[in-house]
Structure formats: C-alpha cells, structure tokens
Design an enzyme around this catalytic site. Structure first.
Site, PDB file in Angstrom:
ATOM      1  N   LYS A   1       8.470 162.807  52.147  1.00  0.00           N
ATOM      2  CA  LYS A   1       6.986 163.059  52.883  1.00  0.00           C
ATOM      3  C   LYS A   1       5.809 162.459  52.382  1.00  0.00           C
ATOM      4  O   LYS A   1       5.007 162.254  52.918  1.00  0.00           O
ATOM      5  CB  LYS A   1       6.856 164.871  52.745  1.00  0.00           C
ATOM      6  CG  LYS A   1       8.192 165.557  53.281  1.00  0.00           C
ATOM      7  CD  LYS A   1       8.050 167.052  53.323  1.00  0.00           C
ATOM      8  CE  LYS A   1       7.695 167.820  51.889  1.00  0.00           C
ATOM      9  NZ  LYS A   1       9.017 167.543  50.854  1.00  0.00           N
TER      10      LYS A   1
ATOM     11  N   ARG B   1       5.659 176.230  53.852  1.00  0.00           N
ATOM     12  CA  ARG B   1       6.863 176.287  53.181  1.00  0.00           C
ATOM     13  C   ARG B   1       7.599 177.420  53.158  1.00  0.00           C
ATOM     14  O   ARG B   1       8.627 177.668  52.874  1.00  0.00           O
ATOM     15  CB  ARG B   1       6.797 175.902  51.723  1.00  0.00           C
ATOM     16  CG  ARG B   1       7.070 174.407  51.327  1.00  0.00           C
ATOM     17  CD  ARG B   1       6.591 174.131  49.781  1.00  0.00           C
ATOM     18  NE  ARG B   1       7.520 173.496  49.160  1.00  0.00           N
ATOM     19  CZ  ARG B   1       6.950 172.322  48.740  1.00  0.00           C
ATOM     20  NH1 ARG B   1       5.963 171.622  48.927  1.00  0.00           N
ATOM     21  NH2 ARG B   1       7.599 171.524  47.861  1.00  0.00           N
TER      22      ARG B   1
ATOM     23  N   ARG C   1      12.734 159.437  40.452  1.00  0.00           N
ATOM     24  CA  ARG C   1      11.317 159.370  40.785  1.00  0.00           C
ATOM     25  C   ARG C   1      10.278 159.077  39.780  1.00  0.00           C
ATOM     26  O   ARG C   1      10.500 159.900  38.793  1.00  0.00           O
ATOM     27  CB  ARG C   1      10.870 160.461  41.893  1.00  0.00           C
ATOM     28  CG  ARG C   1       9.401 160.577  42.295  1.00  0.00           C
ATOM     29  CD  ARG C   1       9.287 161.289  43.543  1.00  0.00           C
ATOM     30  NE  ARG C   1       9.272 162.811  43.222  1.00  0.00           N
ATOM     31  CZ  ARG C   1       9.132 163.745  44.034  1.00  0.00           C
ATOM     32  NH1 ARG C   1       8.924 163.543  45.189  1.00  0.00           N
ATOM     33  NH2 ARG C   1       9.137 164.987  43.955  1.00  0.00           N
TER      34      ARG C   1
ATOM     35  N   ARG D   1       7.735 163.624  36.781  1.00  0.00           N
ATOM     36  CA  ARG D   1       7.483 165.018  36.789  1.00  0.00           C
ATOM     37  C   ARG D   1       8.430 166.005  36.005  1.00  0.00           C
ATOM     38  O   ARG D   1       9.750 165.905  36.340  1.00  0.00           O
ATOM     39  CB  ARG D   1       7.584 165.504  38.368  1.00  0.00           C
ATOM     40  CG  ARG D   1       6.099 164.986  39.269  1.00  0.00           C
ATOM     41  CD  ARG D   1       6.413 165.234  40.652  1.00  0.00           C
ATOM     42  NE  ARG D   1       6.770 166.434  40.963  1.00  0.00           N
ATOM     43  CZ  ARG D   1       6.729 166.956  42.299  1.00  0.00           C
ATOM     44  NH1 ARG D   1       6.416 165.844  43.464  1.00  0.00           N
ATOM     45  NH2 ARG D   1       7.281 167.998  42.720  1.00  0.00           N
TER      46      ARG D   1
ATOM     47  N   ARG E   1      14.817 173.715  43.378  1.00  0.00           N
ATOM     48  CA  ARG E   1      13.874 173.366  44.600  1.00  0.00           C
ATOM     49  C   ARG E   1      14.599 173.247  45.774  1.00  0.00           C
ATOM     50  O   ARG E   1      14.111 173.671  46.843  1.00  0.00           O
ATOM     51  CB  ARG E   1      13.002 172.095  44.014  1.00  0.00           C
ATOM     52  CG  ARG E   1      12.026 172.659  42.890  1.00  0.00           C
ATOM     53  CD  ARG E   1      11.323 171.275  42.260  1.00  0.00           C
ATOM     54  NE  ARG E   1      10.629 170.448  43.214  1.00  0.00           N
ATOM     55  CZ  ARG E   1      10.833 169.025  42.923  1.00  0.00           C
ATOM     56  NH1 ARG E   1      11.336 168.494  42.077  1.00  0.00           N
ATOM     57  NH2 ARG E   1      10.080 168.183  43.983  1.00  0.00           N
TER      58      ARG E   1
HETATM   59  P1  AMP Z   1       5.777 169.063  45.677  1.00  0.00           P
HETATM   60  O1  AMP Z   1       4.783 168.123  45.230  1.00  0.00           O
HETATM   61  O2  AMP Z   1       5.537 169.270  47.447  1.00  0.00           O
HETATM   62  O3  AMP Z   1       7.390 169.168  45.681  1.00  0.00           O
HETATM   63  O4  AMP Z   1       5.522 170.493  45.325  1.00  0.00           O
HETATM   64  C1  AMP Z   1       5.684 170.790  43.926  1.00  0.00           C
HETATM   65  C2  AMP Z   1       5.422 172.188  43.700  1.00  0.00           C
HETATM   66  O5  AMP Z   1       4.180 172.855  43.938  1.00  0.00           O
HETATM   67  C3  AMP Z   1       6.501 173.133  44.599  1.00  0.00           C
HETATM   68  O6  AMP Z   1       7.773 173.067  43.778  1.00  0.00           O
HETATM   69  C4  AMP Z   1       5.975 174.477  44.354  1.00  0.00           C
HETATM   70  O7  AMP Z   1       6.004 174.988  43.262  1.00  0.00           O
HETATM   71  C5  AMP Z   1       4.275 174.109  44.613  1.00  0.00           C
HETATM   72  N1  AMP Z   1       3.996 174.141  45.879  1.00  0.00           N
HETATM   73  C6  AMP Z   1       3.593 173.090  46.591  1.00  0.00           C
HETATM   74  N2  AMP Z   1       3.594 173.212  47.950  1.00  0.00           N
HETATM   75  C7  AMP Z   1       3.613 174.652  48.046  1.00  0.00           C
HETATM   76  C8  AMP Z   1       3.559 175.467  49.274  1.00  0.00           C
HETATM   77  N3  AMP Z   1       3.137 175.216  50.251  1.00  0.00           N
HETATM   78  N4  AMP Z   1       3.901 176.886  49.153  1.00  0.00           N
HETATM   79  C9  AMP Z   1       4.023 177.241  47.643  1.00  0.00           C
HETATM   80  N5  AMP Z   1       4.251 176.523  46.722  1.00  0.00           N
HETATM   81  C10 AMP Z   1       4.003 175.068  46.792  1.00  0.00           C
END
Ligand code: AMP
Length: 214
Positions: free
Chosen positions: A15, A90, A128, A162, A173
């Site tokens: 994404k 989400r 990654r 990360r 996740r």
């Molecule tokens: P991502 O980079 O999109 O994988 O997001 C990393 C982390 O940020 C996730 O595992 C969540 O802990 C938090 N996070 C990102 N987007 C959201 C969301 N829409 N709602 C809740 N937590 C989020």
C-alpha cells in the site's frame, strides 16, 4: 467529485509503495497513519509513549486517537482535492468515522484492495528496509539497494528495519488484519465502492492497474 482513495491490504501488501507512486506521479497526497504514528517517536509525551508501545506490540492504536490525527491532517489545504489514505481505516469504527469525514469534506470514498497471498507477506515484511531520509522502500530479497544497508539516493543514511517487521510481530499484525480490517472489504463491496488489484508481481504493473482505477 473529489475522492478519498482508501488502500486496503494486509501489512506488506505494498500500500505504502503504491501510495507513494500516486503522490510522486499524480500529485495525490499520501496520508499514512503508520508513518504519522512513527513520526511521533521523537515526541516525549504520554500519548506518544502509549502509541510507541502499541506499535511495538503490533496491535492497533485506539480509534479515536487515530481519527483525530486523520481529521487534523486532512484539514490542511493540500488535501482539498483527492487524497489517498494508506493504512486507514483499519476497523469498523474507523470506517464509520471516515464516512462522516467524507460527508463533511464533500468527497466520495473509493476503496481499493491490494491483494497479496499470506505466504508472500511474511517474506516481504521481514525483508523490508526503508531510507530514513526519503522513505524509499527496499527489500533485501526482491529489491535490494545497490550497496547493502544504504539508500541508493542517500548513501550516508543507513536503512531502517522496522521494529514491528520481525516474524513475531508480523504474525500479530497479520492476525489483527484478518480479524479487524478484512471485514471492511465486505462493507465497501456491499456499497459498490470496492475495486481490487492484484498486489503480486512487478511494482510498475501493480501501479498501472491502480492508475486505471483511480
Ligand atoms: P503501518 O505502517 O500501516 O503498518 O502501521 C504501523 C502501526 O501503526 C500499526 O501496526 C498500528 O500499530 C499503527 N496504525 C497505523 N494505522 C493505524 C490505524 N488506522 N488504526 C490503528 N492503528 C494504526
């Protein structure tokens, strides 16, 4: 009508990579809640510490905290037109909150699923790496940088891995995605606002499919 393009896909589906391309090539702002939460790392407030702990565990930040951040970010003038949400909504609650926001902003929602099989996701996530300067995303298996551990454009910067891209955290996740986020596909499908792209294969081919829809 201006749109809110919502990219839905499991962690590692690409994404972020695709949203960045839409921003670079089409000037559509990319709004990534994950990136915004990661930026909070530099702050030393109780909320920032809570968010850090949640992210480190691989679970989700509370809906209201996330919504306020999205509201805030999308009140800036660069989001007056169409913008892309990468990693939001989400949960079912977030999807409802976004309906309200879209109404207030006079925009229609277009959800796009980026579909990648599970076994592929683990490899993508654990491999990654990203550049701390420009955010470019590499993968040690499928898209290695020219020099190991260094960004092609910013060789002074060491690539980041990360903390939540470890096997253990990735499992959490992916489970969280299946349980809370996947049901949103039904929600958008039911209201005739869901499209799907195949997220496997070359980045450029995926981008072409995405651009056709957008
Ligand atoms: P991502 O980079 O999109 O994988 O997001 C990393 C982390 O940020 C996730 O595992 C969540 O802990 C938090 N996070 C990102 N987007 C959201 C969301 N829409 N709602 C809740 N937590 C989020």
């Amino acid at each position: 009508m201006n749109k809110i393009i919502v990219l839905i896909g499991a962690p590692g589906a690409g994404k972020g990579t695709q949203a960045r391309l839409l921003e670079e090539r089409r000037g559509i702002p990319q709004i990534s809640t994950g990136d915004m939460f990661r930026e909070m790392r530099t702050l030393d407030t109780p909320l920032a510490r809570e968010v850090q702990a949640i992210m480190a565990a691989g679970t989700l930040v509370p809906d209201d905290v996330t919504y306020r951040m999205v509201q805030d970010r999308t009140s800036k003038p660069d989001t007056d037109g169409t913008y892309v949400l990468d990693g939001y909504p989400r949960t079912a609650v977030q999807a409802k909150q976004l309906e309200e926001l879209a109404k207030e902003q006079g925009k229609e929602i277009l959800a796009i699923e980026v579909d990648v099989p599970k076994d592929e996701l683990m490899k993508r996530l654990t491999g990654r790496r990203s550049c701390p300067v420009c955010g470019e995303i590499y993968n040690i298996y499928s898209k290695p940088p020219k020099v190991e551990g260094r960004c092609d454009d910013h060789p002074d910067a060491e690539l980041l891995h990360r903390a939540d891209d470890t096997e253990e955290k990735v499992k959490v996740r992916l489970e969280t995605y299946d349980e809370l986020t996947k049901p949103l596909l039904e929600f958008y499908l039911g209201s005739g606002r869901l499209k799907k792209v195949d997220g496997t294969g070359e980045i450029e081919d995926i981008y072409s499919s995405l651009e056709e829809i957008v």
